[in-house]
Design a protein around this motif. Structure first.
Motif, mmCIF file in Angstrom:
data_model
loop_
_atom_site.group_PDB
_atom_site.id
_atom_site.type_symbol
_atom_site.label_atom_id
_atom_site.label_comp_id
_atom_site.label_asym_id
_atom_site.label_seq_id
_atom_site.Cartn_x
_atom_site.Cartn_y
_atom_site.Cartn_z
ATOM 1 N N ILE A 11 13.864 -20.470 7.891
ATOM 2 C CA ILE A 11 13.506 -20.844 9.271
ATOM 3 C C ILE A 11 14.737 -21.337 10.021
ATOM 4 N N GLU A 12 15.581 -22.162 9.372
ATOM 5 C CA GLU A 12 16.805 -22.629 10.014
ATOM 6 C C GLU A 12 17.709 -21.453 10.375
ATOM 7 N N GLY A 13 17.777 -20.452 9.488
ATOM 8 C CA GLY A 13 18.572 -19.260 9.784
ATOM 9 C C GLY A 13 18.045 -18.513 10.998
ATOM 10 N N LEU A 14 16.716 -18.379 11.091
ATOM 11 C CA LEU A 14 16.123 -17.714 12.260
ATOM 12 C C LEU A 14 16.396 -18.498 13.535
ATOM 13 N N ILE A 15 16.347 -19.815 13.450
ATOM 14 C CA ILE A 15 16.644 -20.649 14.623
ATOM 15 C C ILE A 15 18.089 -20.442 15.049
ATOM 16 N N CYS A 16 19.026 -20.451 14.074
ATOM 17 C CA CYS A 16 20.446 -20.265 14.394
ATOM 18 C C CYS A 16 20.699 -18.915 15.051
ATOM 19 N N ARG A 17 19.941 -17.900 14.671
ATOM 20 C CA ARG A 17 20.123 -16.572 15.252
ATOM 21 C C ARG A 17 19.359 -16.409 16.560
ATOM 22 N N GLY A 18 18.642 -17.450 16.994
ATOM 23 C CA GLY A 18 17.974 -17.417 18.283
ATOM 24 C C GLY A 18 16.601 -16.777 18.296
ATOM 25 N N HIS A 19 16.019 -16.496 17.116
ATOM 26 C CA HIS A 19 14.727 -15.816 17.071
ATOM 27 C C HIS A 19 13.538 -16.747 17.317
ATOM 28 N N LEU A 20 13.719 -18.051 17.159
ATOM 29 C CA LEU A 20 12.595 -18.976 17.306
ATOM 30 C C LEU A 20 12.830 -19.990 18.427
ATOM 31 N N GLY A 21 13.738 -19.674 19.335
ATOM 32 C CA GLY A 21 14.101 -20.609 20.393
ATOM 33 C C GLY A 21 12.947 -21.031 21.275
ATOM 34 N N HIS A 22 11.975 -20.134 21.491
ATOM 35 C CA HIS A 22 10.859 -20.478 22.372
ATOM 36 C C HIS A 22 9.920 -21.503 21.735
ATOM 37 N N TYR A 23 10.082 -21.795 20.436
ATOM 38 C CA TYR A 23 9.272 -22.822 19.781
ATOM 39 C C TYR A 23 9.956 -24.185 19.769
ATOM 40 N N LEU A 24 11.231 -24.223 20.163
ATOM 41 C CA LEU A 24 11.989 -25.470 20.107
ATOM 42 C C LEU A 24 11.928 -26.197 21.436
ATOM 43 N N ARG A 25 11.924 -27.528 21.366
ATOM 44 C CA ARG A 25 12.002 -28.329 22.578
ATOM 45 C C ARG A 25 13.453 -28.456 22.989
ATOM 46 N N GLU A 26 13.691 -28.473 24.282
ATOM 47 C CA GLU A 26 15.046 -28.700 24.775
ATOM 48 C C GLU A 26 15.409 -30.153 24.536
ATOM 49 N N PRO A 27 16.671 -30.425 24.123
ATOM 50 C CA PRO A 27 17.060 -31.824 23.957
ATOM 51 C C PRO A 27 17.022 -32.543 25.300
#
Length: 189
Positions: A11-27
């Motif tokens: 999951i961390e790898g997918l986040i780093c590659r930008g595939h799960l960005g829409h699930y993350l909150r903006e800082p």
């Protein structure tokens, strides 16, 4: 628990590659090192004996034996060597890291303090989205330890980011671009 850690690393790898960005909150507050998100990732571009053998099965077994099955610690440990460890080392493994070049995460970057050049292999150069127009011609040749030499295609200066928050270093690095097969994408001298 091991499966959980494997899933977490994936999951961390997918986040780093930008595939799960829409699930993350903006800082809530941007950090001073805020950069563009990673738009692509360059993994291994060539196999062979340096990565465990010539067959897919032996490379997979080697990779499985070398991959950590637990998450990274929150605080990176400091690595130090005593003088007797450096002089009488029984290990011949290369220091291989991942870095960010322009907007791409590049894996299989070998650090070799015994050479005086930074090398970017042509396949990785192309996968970064660069073209011959991004090259500056050069007249000198690279000479290997066996005495053979190759003329680089040219040089290119690229922004390189090493590390992760809070310890990040960004620098402009001039790479010699060579058209050779390699088990690595980049060699840092």
């Amino acid at each position: 628990m091991e499966d959980y850690h494997d899933l977490q690393n994936q999951i961390e790898g997918l986040i780093c590659r930008g595939h799960l960005g829409h699930y993350l909150r903006e800082p809530e507050e941007a950090t001073p090192h805020h950069k563009e998100p990673v738009k692509r990732q360059i993994d291994v571009i060539f196999g062979g004996p340096a990565v465990g053998g010539n067959s897919f099965a032996t490379r997979k077994a080697y990779t499985s034996s070398m991959v950590e099955k637990h998450p990274r610690p929150e605080i990176e440990p400091e690595i130090t060597f005593r003088a007797e460890e450096v002089e009488h080392s029984h290990y011949d493994d290369a220091l291989v890291i991942s870095i960010q070049v322009t907007n791409a995460r590049v894996k299989r970057v070998m650090v070799d303090t015994g050479i005086s050049a930074d090398i970017l292999y042509f396949d990785a150069f192309r996968r970064l989205g660069l073209t011959e127009r991004d090259l500056t011609p050069m007249a000198s040749a690279l000479t290997g330890f066996t005495g053979d030499s190759i003329s680089p295609l040219g040089t290119t200066a690229l922004p390189v980011t090493i590390g992760e928050e809070p310890r990040v270093k960004t620098m402009i690095t001039t790479f010699m671009v060579v058209n050779l097969p390699s088990a690595y994408n980049i060699i840092f001298g």
